[in-house]
Design a protein around this motif. Structure first.
Motif, PDB file in Angstrom:
ATOM      1  N   GLY A  14       0.803  -1.213   0.000  1.00 49.15           N
ATOM      2  CA  GLY A  14       0.000   0.000   0.000  1.00 49.15           C
ATOM      3  C   GLY A  14       0.833   1.259   0.000  1.00 49.15           C
ATOM      4  N   ASN A  15       0.115   2.405   0.070  1.00 49.26           N
ATOM      5  CA  ASN A  15       0.784   3.696   0.103  1.00 49.26           C
ATOM      6  C   ASN A  15       0.421   4.433   1.394  1.00 49.26           C
ATOM      7  OD1 ASN A  15      -1.818   4.697  -0.240  1.00 49.26           O
ATOM      8  ND2 ASN A  15      -1.529   5.166  -2.417  1.00 49.26           N
ATOM      9  N   PHE A  16       0.630   5.735   1.409  1.00 53.74           N
ATOM     10  CA  PHE A  16       0.380   6.514   2.626  1.00 53.74           C
ATOM     11  C   PHE A  16      -1.047   6.315   3.142  1.00 53.74           C
ATOM     12  CE2 PHE A  16      -1.121  10.400   4.694  1.00 53.74           C
ATOM     13  CZ  PHE A  16      -0.183  10.555   5.700  1.00 53.74           C
ATOM     14  N   PHE A  17      -2.016   6.251   2.227  1.00 54.66           N
ATOM     15  CA  PHE A  17      -3.415   6.136   2.628  1.00 54.66           C
ATOM     16  C   PHE A  17      -3.852   4.691   2.848  1.00 54.66           C
ATOM     17  CE2 PHE A  17      -3.405  10.239   0.364  1.00 54.66           C
ATOM     18  CZ  PHE A  17      -3.974  11.043   1.344  1.00 54.66           C
ATOM     19  N   THR A  18      -3.334   3.784   2.018  1.00 52.09           N
ATOM     20  CA  THR A  18      -3.896   2.429   2.007  1.00 52.09           C
ATOM     21  C   THR A  18      -3.114   1.424   2.842  1.00 52.09           C
ATOM     22  OG1 THR A  18      -2.670   1.854  -0.013  1.00 52.09           O
ATOM     23  CG2 THR A  18      -4.865   2.830  -0.277  1.00 52.09           C
ATOM     24  N   ALA A  19      -1.910   1.774   3.277  1.00 53.54           N
ATOM     25  CA  ALA A  19      -1.137   0.832   4.096  1.00 53.54           C
ATOM     26  C   ALA A  19      -1.882   0.520   5.385  1.00 53.54           C
ATOM     27  CB  ALA A  19       0.243   1.422   4.409  1.00 53.54           C
ATOM     28  N   ASN A  20      -2.011  -0.755   5.692  1.00 54.50           N
ATOM     29  CA  ASN A  20      -2.681  -1.203   6.914  1.00 54.50           C
ATOM     30  C   ASN A  20      -1.673  -1.139   8.067  1.00 54.50           C
ATOM     31  OD1 ASN A  20      -3.632  -2.944   9.051  1.00 54.50           O
ATOM     32  ND2 ASN A  20      -5.163  -3.703   7.627  1.00 54.50           N
ATOM     33  N   LEU A  21      -1.856  -0.182   8.968  1.00 55.98           N
ATOM     34  CA  LEU A  21      -0.868   0.029  10.038  1.00 55.98           C
ATOM     35  C   LEU A  21      -0.756  -1.177  10.969  1.00 55.98           C
ATOM     36  CD1 LEU A  21      -1.385   3.768  11.042  1.00 55.98           C
ATOM     37  CD2 LEU A  21       0.005   2.761   9.217  1.00 55.98           C
ATOM     38  N   GLU A  22      -1.849  -1.879  11.164  1.00 59.30           N
ATOM     39  CA  GLU A  22      -1.804  -3.073  12.026  1.00 59.30           C
ATOM     40  C   GLU A  22      -0.948  -4.164  11.381  1.00 59.30           C
ATOM     41  OE1 GLU A  22      -2.570  -5.185  15.504  1.00 59.30           O
ATOM     42  OE2 GLU A  22      -2.919  -3.076  14.996  1.00 59.30           O
ATOM     43  N   SER A  23      -1.071  -4.298  10.064  1.00 56.42           N
ATOM     44  CA  SER A  23      -0.259  -5.285   9.357  1.00 56.42           C
ATOM     45  C   SER A  23       1.211  -4.892   9.372  1.00 56.42           C
ATOM     46  CB  SER A  23      -0.736  -5.424   7.905  1.00 56.42           C
ATOM     47  OG  SER A  23      -2.053  -5.932   7.851  1.00 56.42           O
ATOM     48  N   VAL A  24       1.478  -3.595   9.206  1.00 56.31           N
ATOM     49  CA  VAL A  24       2.864  -3.114   9.258  1.00 56.31           C
ATOM     50  C   VAL A  24       3.457  -3.386  10.639  1.00 56.31           C
ATOM     51  CG1 VAL A  24       4.366  -1.095   9.101  1.00 56.31           C
ATOM     52  CG2 VAL A  24       2.450  -1.354   7.500  1.00 56.31           C
ATOM     53  N   ARG A  25       2.663  -3.134  11.679  1.00 57.78           N
ATOM     54  CA  ARG A  25       3.130  -3.402  13.041  1.00 57.78           C
ATOM     55  C   ARG A  25       3.486  -4.878  13.221  1.00 57.78           C
ATOM     56  NH1 ARG A  25       1.287  -5.647  17.382  1.00 57.78           N
ATOM     57  NH2 ARG A  25      -0.741  -6.038  16.419  1.00 57.78           N
ATOM     58  N   SER A  26       2.639  -5.755  12.719  1.00 59.42           N
ATOM     59  CA  SER A  26       2.891  -7.193  12.840  1.00 59.42           C
ATOM     60  C   SER A  26       4.159  -7.603  12.109  1.00 59.42           C
ATOM     61  CB  SER A  26       1.692  -7.980  12.297  1.00 59.42           C
ATOM     62  OG  SER A  26       0.529  -7.715  13.044  1.00 59.42           O
ATOM     63  N   VAL A  27       4.398  -6.985  10.946  1.00 56.50           N
ATOM     64  CA  VAL A  27       5.606  -7.298  10.186  1.00 56.50           C
ATOM     65  C   VAL A  27       6.849  -6.949  10.993  1.00 56.50           C
ATOM     66  CG1 VAL A  27       6.992  -6.599   8.182  1.00 56.50           C
ATOM     67  CG2 VAL A  27       4.560  -7.121   7.901  1.00 56.50           C
ATOM     68  N   PHE A  28       6.864  -5.784  11.611  1.00 56.37           N
ATOM     69  CA  PHE A  28       8.039  -5.367  12.385  1.00 56.37           C
ATOM     70  C   PHE A  28       8.193  -6.193  13.663  1.00 56.37           C
ATOM     71  CE2 PHE A  28       8.055  -1.721   9.593  1.00 56.37           C
ATOM     72  CZ  PHE A  28       9.404  -1.399   9.519  1.00 56.37           C
ATOM     73  N   GLU A  29       7.089  -6.587  14.276  1.00 55.24           N
ATOM     74  CA  GLU A  29       7.186  -7.378  15.500  1.00 55.24           C
ATOM     75  C   GLU A  29       7.640  -8.810  15.239  1.00 55.24           C
ATOM     76  OE1 GLU A  29       3.489  -6.964  17.592  1.00 55.24           O
ATOM     77  OE2 GLU A  29       4.020  -4.979  18.374  1.00 55.24           O
ATOM     78  N   ALA A  30       7.660  -9.211  13.963  1.00 62.45           N
ATOM     79  CA  ALA A  30       8.179 -10.533  13.611  1.00 62.45           C
ATOM     80  C   ALA A  30       9.691 -10.526  13.404  1.00 62.45           C
ATOM     81  CB  ALA A  30       7.484 -11.043  12.347  1.00 62.45           C
ATOM     82  N   VAL A  31      10.294  -9.344  13.413  1.00 61.28           N
ATOM     83  CA  VAL A  31      11.745  -9.225  13.236  1.00 61.28           C
ATOM     84  C   VAL A  31      12.445  -9.646  14.530  1.00 61.28           C
ATOM     85  CG1 VAL A  31      13.633  -7.594  12.836  1.00 61.28           C
ATOM     86  CG2 VAL A  31      11.511  -7.399  11.523  1.00 61.28           C
ATOM     87  N   PRO A  32      13.522 -10.442  14.439  1.00 60.40           N
ATOM     88  CA  PRO A  32      14.254 -10.833  15.647  1.00 60.40           C
ATOM     89  C   PRO A  32      14.631  -9.637  16.508  1.00 60.40           C
ATOM     90  CG  PRO A  32      15.063 -12.068  13.759  1.00 60.40           C
ATOM     91  CD  PRO A  32      14.110 -11.030  13.217  1.00 60.40           C
ATOM     92  N   TRP A  33      14.527  -9.802  17.806  1.00 55.95           N
ATOM     93  CA  TRP A  33      14.852  -8.827  18.831  1.00 55.95           C
ATOM     94  C   TRP A  33      13.779  -7.761  19.045  1.00 55.95           C
ATOM     95  CZ3 TRP A  33      18.373  -9.637  22.397  1.00 55.95           C
ATOM     96  CH2 TRP A  33      19.457 -10.468  22.118  1.00 55.95           C
ATOM     97  N   VAL A  34      12.764  -7.685  18.189  1.00 55.38           N
ATOM     98  CA  VAL A  34      11.720  -6.674  18.367  1.00 55.38           C
ATOM     99  C   VAL A  34      10.651  -7.211  19.322  1.00 55.38           C
ATOM    100  CG1 VAL A  34       9.907  -5.320  17.270  1.00 55.38           C
ATOM    101  CG2 VAL A  34      12.116  -5.614  16.131  1.00 55.38           C
TER     102      VAL A  34
END
Length: 270
Positions: free
Chosen positions: A70-90
């Motif tokens: 997505g872009n500035f308007f359409t990016a799902n912030l909850e999905s973005v959060r989940s992606v980052f929380e799957a990174v080691p050490w996060v």
């Protein structure tokens, strides 16, 4: 209805309103798809003043590349959060938009206390079990080893801090803490000695057993070298094994036979 002017006006107004809504929605969608709103950058920052020690550009890139849509308007912030929380050490991530084409991601890292179990996982100072490079955690400090049944992580952590305080008079620290499937506690101290504390019969059981050991240990240490194990599950005593403990059974010539290692229980464990 065709001869009812009022009904015709109402219907016409309704249709006009519907057309306007569709047009506005189409206009908003068209504007939102303009290239200027494509995500140009994702700014990563720490949630506190400590900064990020283990999460770096390469870690984030490998963990998030191709997974943010997505872009500035359409990016799902909850999905973005989940992606980052799957990174080691996060441990935790929060995401917000910044006009017109950027996301701001605030990260909280895990703070590893020790290892958990035998499968290479780590236990944080907040009682979270997570997967990351153990070697990186070992660069920070020596890692005590913890283990216990699933779901007991926070209980094991809480007991660890208590035991550290109770063993402090002996100037010893814990290298290992194990809670068995029967909920019996075993401690290994940094002098190599293993201490069986058993199950908690009440909220004072462990402290009473540790206090009893702290009181008698100087006498034991003055008489014995290299105490391997001490069993504190006895109501009024203890059992131990030591390379320096000698039990003198009679040999063929009637003289005592020296044994390098043995154990001497006093009473049945409570």
């Amino acid at each position: 209805m065709w001869h009812d002017a009022k009904s015709l006006n109402t219907t016409a107004n309704g249709l006009l309103a519907a057309v306007l809504v569709v047009c506005v929605a189409a206009g908003v969608w068209w504007v939102s798809q303009r290239p200027m709103f494509d995500l140009r950058s994702i700014k990563v920052e720490s949630v506190d003043d400590k900064g990020l020690r283990h999460v770096n550009y390469l870690t984030l890139r490998s963990g998030t590349l191709g997974r943010i849509k997505g872009n500035f308007f359409t990016a799902n912030l909850e999905s973005v959060r989940s992606v980052f929380e799957a990174v080691p050490w996060v441990r935790r991530a929060s995401v917000r938009r910044e006009w017109p084409n950027q996301l701001i991601v605030a990260l909280e890292e895990h703070d590893a206390l020790g290892t958990w179990g035998e499968d290479g996982r780590l236990l944080s100072v907040k009682g979270d079990v997570f997967t990351a490079n153990v070697a990186e955690a070992e660069d920070d400090h020596v890692l005590p080893a913890f283990s216990g049944p699933d779901g007991s992580e926070k209980e094991v952590l809480s007991t660890y801090w208590e035991l550290q305080k109770w063993f402090a008079p002996l100037k010893m620290s814990l290298e290992e803490l194990t809670l068995s499937s029967r909920y019996a506690w075993t401690v290994k101290l940094n002098n190599g000695m293993s201490v069986a504390l058993g199950r908690e019969q009440n909220h004072t059981t462990l402290k009473e057993r540790v206090d009893r050991l702290v009181g008698i240990y100087p006498q034991l240490a003055s008489r014995l070298e290299n105490i391997d194990t001490i069993d504190m599950r006895y109501q009024n005593g203890l059992a131990l094994s030591s390379a320096g403990l000698v039990i003198p059974p009679e040999g063929k010539d009637g003289r005592p036979v020296m044994r390098k290692k043995t154990s001497s229980p006093i009473k049945k464990p409570a």
